[in-house]
Design a protein around this motif. Structure first.
Motif, PDB file in Angstrom:
ATOM      1  N   GLU A   1       0.837  -1.208   0.000  1.00  0.00           N
ATOM      2  CA  GLU A   1       0.000   0.000   0.000  1.00  0.00           C
ATOM      3  C   GLU A   1       0.870   1.255   0.000  1.00  0.00           C
ATOM      4  O   GLU A   1       0.559   2.243  -0.664  1.00  0.00           O
TER       5      GLU A   1
ATOM      6  N   SER B   1       2.322   1.636  -3.448  1.00  0.00           N
ATOM      7  CA  SER B   1       1.260   2.062  -4.355  1.00  0.00           C
ATOM      8  C   SER B   1       0.961   3.550  -4.170  1.00  0.00           C
ATOM      9  O   SER B   1       0.766   4.276  -5.153  1.00  0.00           O
ATOM     10  N   ALA B   2       0.936   4.007  -2.923  1.00  0.00           N
ATOM     11  CA  ALA B   2       0.685   5.421  -2.651  1.00  0.00           C
ATOM     12  C   ALA B   2       1.824   6.287  -3.198  1.00  0.00           C
ATOM     13  O   ALA B   2       1.578   7.360  -3.766  1.00  0.00           O
TER      14      ALA B   2
ATOM     15  N   ASP C   1       1.468   6.427  -6.962  1.00  0.00           N
ATOM     16  CA  ASP C   1       0.377   7.340  -7.320  1.00  0.00           C
ATOM     17  C   ASP C   1       0.820   8.796  -7.189  1.00  0.00           C
ATOM     18  O   ASP C   1       0.516   9.626  -8.057  1.00  0.00           O
ATOM     19  N   ALA C   2       1.534   9.112  -6.127  1.00  0.00           N
ATOM     20  CA  ALA C   2       2.012  10.483  -5.923  1.00  0.00           C
ATOM     21  C   ALA C   2       2.993  10.881  -7.021  1.00  0.00           C
ATOM     22  O   ALA C   2       2.936  11.998  -7.549  1.00  0.00           O
TER      23      ALA C   2
ATOM     24  N   GLU D   1       3.118   9.639 -10.061  1.00  0.00           N
ATOM     25  CA  GLU D   1       2.371   9.776 -11.311  1.00  0.00           C
ATOM     26  C   GLU D   1       1.644  11.123 -11.367  1.00  0.00           C
ATOM     27  O   GLU D   1       1.591  11.763 -12.420  1.00  0.00           O
ATOM     28  N   MET D   2       1.099  11.568 -10.250  1.00  0.00           N
ATOM     29  CA  MET D   2       0.425  12.872 -10.220  1.00  0.00           C
ATOM     30  C   MET D   2       1.428  13.999 -10.440  1.00  0.00           C
ATOM     31  O   MET D   2       1.163  14.945 -11.198  1.00  0.00           O
TER      32      MET D   2
ATOM     33  N   THR E   1       2.332  14.123 -14.066  1.00  0.00           N
ATOM     34  CA  THR E   1       1.260  14.729 -14.860  1.00  0.00           C
ATOM     35  C   THR E   1       1.305  16.243 -14.755  1.00  0.00           C
ATOM     36  O   THR E   1       1.204  16.953 -15.762  1.00  0.00           O
TER      37      THR E   1
END
Length: 73
Positions: free
Chosen positions: A5, A8-9, A12-13, A15-16, A19
Motif C-alpha cells: 500500500e 502504491s501510494a 500514485d504520488a 504519477e500525479m 502529470t
C-alpha cells in the motif's frame, strides 16, 4: 499500512507529480513559442522602420541641396 500500500501510494504520488510537470512543460513551451513569434514580428517591424529612416535621411540630405533653376530662366 502495508509495504504494498505504501509503494502504491508513492507511485500514485509520483504519477500525479509527473502529470503536473508535463502540463507545466507544455504551458512553458506555448509561452516560449508565443514569445518567439512576437520577437520575429518585432524584428521585421524594426527592419522596416530602419529602412524608412534610411530613406528619410537620404531625402533630407537631398533637400539641403540647392534647387536648380527652372528651365524658363
Amino acid at each position: 499500512m502495508t509495504d504494498i500500500e505504501s509503494l502504491s501510494a508513492r507511485i500514485d504520488a509520483l504519477e500525479m507529480r509527473l502529470t503536473f510537470q508535463d502540463q507545466t512543460i507544455e504551458d512553458l513551451n506555448k509561452a516560449v513559442v508565443a514569445q518567439w513569434k512576437q520577437i520575429d514580428a518585432l524584428t521585421r517591424q524594426l527592419s522596416r522602420l530602419e529602412d524608412r529612416v534610411a530613406v528619410g535621411e537620404q531625402r533630407a540630405d537631398l533637400a539641403g541641396l540647392p534647387e536648380p533653376p527652372p528651365p524658363h530662366y
